[in-house]
Design a protein around this motif. Structure first.
Motif: not given
Length: 553
Positions: A97-100, A149-154, A179-184, A189-194
């Motif tokens: 999964q990738t971030g924005c 929308a604020q919650i979904d973005f957060a 295996y599942s991965y996330f990269s952003g 990067g904030r989404e990744a740490l969240m």
């Protein structure tokens, strides 16, 4: 916190020295994996019955990819767009999964610093992303009167996307991801740490690049300071972009050789003690005015109140990054910079609970202690600064943090501050067991800059998660130049023979002394565990659980 990090220097150095010469070979697939084909037609995905999900389309395409895939688009209620790519000629069990970036608002799969990773290069990885619950981009007006929308973005958008994507994969291939991965990068990067902090079971491995983890401070005081520190009493800009090459040339003349090699980049700009007032003289072609030098000092040092209390980490913009300061230093009077736009978007619609003020101006933001504490309260749900990742670690999760030393948008000091907080909270040895930090000399925000800016950060994570091989050096390239980057705090040093453009001719060392930069500032308590909270949309308003107060220094 500095002593905690220093205590781990030797241990990481040994690991780096032993493995420096190893070349990481991308795994072809999880151990024992046999590429599988779908058990249903791509078009049939639109008929899947998943609670709260509406599928708009599912078609087979190539669209410039190395192999054909089933392109899926849908909506997770109420408004999270999900986009997926499902390989149709053979899938080896991995989900990425990738971030924005920015304030999101578009759903487009991208692979930040991972295009060379084998399963991406050969098209055998299943991928997904989301627009984070809105379609408004960097104009924060999408948040006005839209608490969901604020919650979904957060934090919610990434989580529900992971849930739905895994469910679709399981139906499409008849088996869940191995295996599942996330990269952003940036907000990704904030989404990744969240994810690591709030939903530690969603991913086995996470890559967080240049994370906007402290997004509230970042998009208020940091970016607003970039603008107001450069304006005179009449609101005119003092420093314009044509002066930036003069500053950069002087910085490099003073500091480029500190690492033993004059190569156009600083391997650790914290060691550079450049004084911009050295450039003050009467020759306009080669010098600055005193007012311009004062602006340069303010931009480097970062936001403070009238008493000198720091409103962000000690260094806002590292020396060596000056050519990219066009993000906030305009070419001419009257221009509006990115920093002004992003600060106003955030301050008008996201910085304060249930406040939408389209008439807000940067002059309304007070650089005071009381204003700081009022503003950062939304960090409780928007920022990803909780340093306690024990749940993620205990589940076997692996984390790679990376940042460019010349990042003009998000200070690498924010990531260093978070990394220090992790070590202080969890213990240095514990952090070394599941996490690595890479700092890339000369790298700007996510890509670009004067240093080598192309590298594969995902393959080391796959090897760590699937084969138990901890990451060592990452090779970054730019044209014909290649350089190794080692896990922090090790740095690359030329071995004295061969070519300075060849990564093989560098070795890792750990500096004997850490630069005298600290992380004590007004918001240091934001990098602690326990005050973070969750929210709900109730009658058109954002309602958040009280939680604990944010610790103050």
């Amino acid at each position: 916190m500095r002593s905690v990090r220093t205590a781990a220097f030797a241990r990481i150095a040994v690991v780096a020295l032993l493995a420096a010469a190893l070349l990481v070979v991308p795994p072809a697939g999880p151990a024992g994996a046999i590429p599988v084909r779908p058990i249903m037609e791509c078009s049939a995905v639109t008929g899947l019955a998943l609670p709260g999900v509406t599928f708009r389309s599912a078609v087979v395409t190539s669209d410039g990819a190395p192999a054909p895939y089933c392109a899926v688009e849908g909506v997770i209620a109420p408004a999270d767009t999900i986009v997926m790519r499902l390989p149709v000629n053979g899938w080896t069990g991995r989900y990425l999964q990738t971030g924005c970036g920015g304030l999101c608002g578009t759903a487009r799969i991208n692979y930040p610093q991972a295009a060379a990773c084998a399963p991406i290069a050969d098209g055998t990885i299943a991928s997904a992303t989301t627009d984070m619950g809105h379609q408004g981009g960097n104009d924060g007006s999408w948040a006005a009167g839209n608490p969901q929308a604020q919650i979904d973005f957060a934090y919610r958008g990434v989580h529900v996307t992971a849930q739905v994507a895994k469910a679709v994969i399981t139906r499409f291939y008849g088996r869940p991801p191995a295996y599942s991965y996330f990269s952003g990068c940036s907000d990704g990067g904030r989404e990744a740490l969240m994810e690591a902090q709030r939903y530690p079971d969603d991913f086995d491995g996470i890559v967080a690049g240049a994370p906007a983890s402290n997004i509230v401070v970042q998009n208020t005081f940091h970016h607003a300071w970039n603008v107001v520190a450069n304006r005179d009493a009449d609101g005119r800009y003092i420093l314009l972009a044509d002066r930036l090459p003069i500053i950069h040339q002087a910085v490099m003349a003073a500091c480029d050789g500190l690492d033993g090699l004059v190569d156009g980049v600083l391997d650790d700009p914290r060691r550079c003690r450049f004084d911009p007032y050295r450039l003050v003289c009467g020759d306009r072609a080669t010098c600055l005015t005193r007012a311009e030098a004062t602006v340069v000092r303010k931009l480097h040092d970062g936001a403070v109140d009238a008493h000198g209390n720091r409103l962000e980490q000690e260094i806002s913009h590292e020396w060596g990054s000056e050519l990219d300061w066009t993000l906030f230093v305009p070419a001419a009077q009257g221009q509006v910079t990115f920093s002004e736009n992003i600060a106003l978007s955030f301050l008008r619609y996201l910085a304060y609970f249930n406040v939408a003020d389209p008439d807000y101006r940067l002059s309304d933001l007070r650089f005071t202690e009381s204003s700081f504490w009022r503003t950062v309260q939304t960090s409780k749900y928007l920022s990803a600064t909780d340093p306690d990742l024990n749940r993620f670690r205990r589940g076997g999760g692996k984390l790679i943090l990376w940042h460019g030393w010349s990042d003009q948008h998000i200070s690498p000091q924010a990531t260093l501050g978070y990394y220090d907080a992790m070590r202080a909270t969890m213990g240095g040895r514990v952090v070394d067991d599941f996490s690595r930090l890479y700092l890339f000399p000369g790298l700007a925000h996510c890509s670009g800059g004067l240093g080598p800016d192309t590298f594969d950060i995902l393959t080391p994570l796959l090897n760590w998660v699937e084969n138990g091989v901890a990451p060592t050096s990452v090779i970054a390239t730019k044209g014909t130049r290649s350089r190794p980057v080692y896990p922090y705090p090790a740095v690359a040093r030329f071995d004295g023979s061969g070519s300075t453009d060849n990564a093989a001719d560098f070795v890792p060392i750990v500096p004997s002394r850490e630069p005298a930069v600290g992380y004590e500032w007004l918001g240091a308590g934001l990098y602690t565990h326990g005050y973070q909270t969750s929210c709900q949309a109730v009658n058109g308003r954002l309602v958040c659980a009280p939680g604990q107060p944010i610790p103050r220094r």
